[in-house]
Design a protein around this motif. Structure first.
Motif, short mmCIF file in Angstrom:
data_model
loop_
_atom_site.label_atom_id
_atom_site.label_comp_id
_atom_site.label_asym_id
_atom_site.label_seq_id
_atom_site.Cartn_x
_atom_site.Cartn_y
_atom_site.Cartn_z
N SER A 18 0.83 -1.20 0.00
CA SER A 18 0.00 0.00 0.00
C SER A 18 0.87 1.25 0.00
O SER A 18 2.07 1.19 0.24
CB SER A 18 -0.92 0.00 1.23
N ALA A 19 0.22 2.36 -0.24
CA ALA A 19 0.89 3.65 -0.19
C ALA A 19 0.71 4.24 1.20
O ALA A 19 -0.30 4.01 1.86
CB ALA A 19 0.29 4.59 -1.23
N ILE A 20 1.69 4.98 1.65
CA ILE A 20 1.59 5.68 2.94
C ILE A 20 1.07 7.07 2.63
O ILE A 20 1.71 7.85 1.92
CB ILE A 20 2.95 5.74 3.63
N ILE A 21 -0.12 7.36 3.13
CA ILE A 21 -0.81 8.60 2.80
C ILE A 21 -0.66 9.60 3.95
O ILE A 21 -0.85 9.26 5.11
CB ILE A 21 -2.32 8.32 2.57
N ASP A 22 -0.34 10.83 3.61
CA ASP A 22 -0.29 11.90 4.60
C ASP A 22 -1.71 12.44 4.74
O ASP A 22 -2.16 13.25 3.93
CB ASP A 22 0.68 12.99 4.16
N GLN A 23 -2.44 11.96 5.76
CA GLN A 23 -3.84 12.34 5.95
C GLN A 23 -4.02 13.85 6.09
O GLN A 23 -5.03 14.40 5.67
CB GLN A 23 -4.42 11.65 7.18
N LYS A 24 -3.04 14.53 6.67
CA LYS A 24 -3.16 15.98 6.87
C LYS A 24 -3.24 16.72 5.54
O LYS A 24 -3.87 17.77 5.45
CB LYS A 24 -2.01 16.51 7.71
N LYS A 25 -2.60 16.18 4.51
CA LYS A 25 -2.65 16.82 3.20
C LYS A 25 -3.96 16.55 2.50
O LYS A 25 -4.42 17.33 1.69
CB LYS A 25 -1.47 16.39 2.35
N LEU A 26 -4.57 15.41 2.77
CA LEU A 26 -5.86 15.06 2.16
C LEU A 26 -7.02 15.73 2.87
O LEU A 26 -7.92 16.28 2.23
CB LEU A 26 -6.09 13.55 2.22
N THR A 27 -7.02 15.63 4.19
CA THR A 27 -8.13 16.17 4.98
C THR A 27 -7.56 16.97 6.14
O THR A 27 -7.29 16.42 7.21
CB THR A 27 -9.03 15.04 5.53
N ARG A 84 -9.82 11.00 12.23
CA ARG A 84 -9.50 12.28 11.62
C ARG A 84 -10.80 13.01 11.37
O ARG A 84 -11.67 12.52 10.64
CB ARG A 84 -8.75 12.07 10.30
N THR A 93 6.49 6.57 13.02
CA THR A 93 5.48 5.78 12.35
C THR A 93 6.02 4.37 12.13
O THR A 93 7.22 4.13 12.28
CB THR A 93 5.06 6.38 10.99
#
Length: 159
Positions: free
Chosen positions: A61-70, A120, A156
């Motif tokens: 999987s990809a590691i997503i920076d949630q802060k950049k998305l939401t 989040r 992380t």
């Protein structure tokens, strides 16, 4: 010899090296992976496929920076169900957590609380409204929620 109920799998040092490389670089080529673990490409590929079949490697999987998305508020939330709630309430809560997009992770835990959530939300008001809906749902039998807003990520799993 494995004990009853023990689901661990014996891995040699090469398997462990493969896992460690893939943990940090899931998109590495088999050629580069084989070089890093000192194996030729074909046996390296066979070992990775064996680890996948055994369920040691469950996916990529990809590691997503949630802060950049939401943008918003990250929280660790501890949830206790009422003592008399039973398995039906657990199933209802778990279904609720799975279907809620604000819940990033839900773990069944032991101790004073039943579940640990990573969430989040847009802001604290969004979190308050969401959890108020949960409290008002009689199927969930939520006794207590304790929230801890995240201040910073120190480490992380992929570091």
């Amino acid at each position: 010899m494995m004990e009853p109920g023990d689901s661990s799998i014996a891995l040699d040092r090469i398997d462990q090296a493969i896992i460690e490389v893939l943990r940090h670089e899931g998109r590495i080529t088999y050629q580069k992976l084989s070089e890093r673990v000192h194996l030729t490409p074909r046996p390296c590929l066979e070992r990775v496929r064996k680890l996948e079949r055994l369920g040691v490697i469950r996916g990529y999987s990809a590691i997503i920076d949630q802060k950049k998305l939401t943008p918003g508020l990250s929280l660790l939330v501890l949830v206790a169900l009422s003592n008399q709630s039973g398995r039906a309430a657990q199933k209802a809560f778990e279904a609720c957590a799975r279907s809620c997009p604000q819940v990033l992770e839900c773990r069944l835990i032991s101790g004073a609380f039943d579940y640990g959530l990573r969430m989040r939300c847009r802001d604290m008001e969004h979190y308050r409204v969401l959890t108020e809906v949960w409290f008002n749902d009689p199927e969930l039998h939520i006794d207590k929620l304790v929230s801890h807003p995240e201040l910073a990520i120190v480490k992380t799993a992929v570091e």
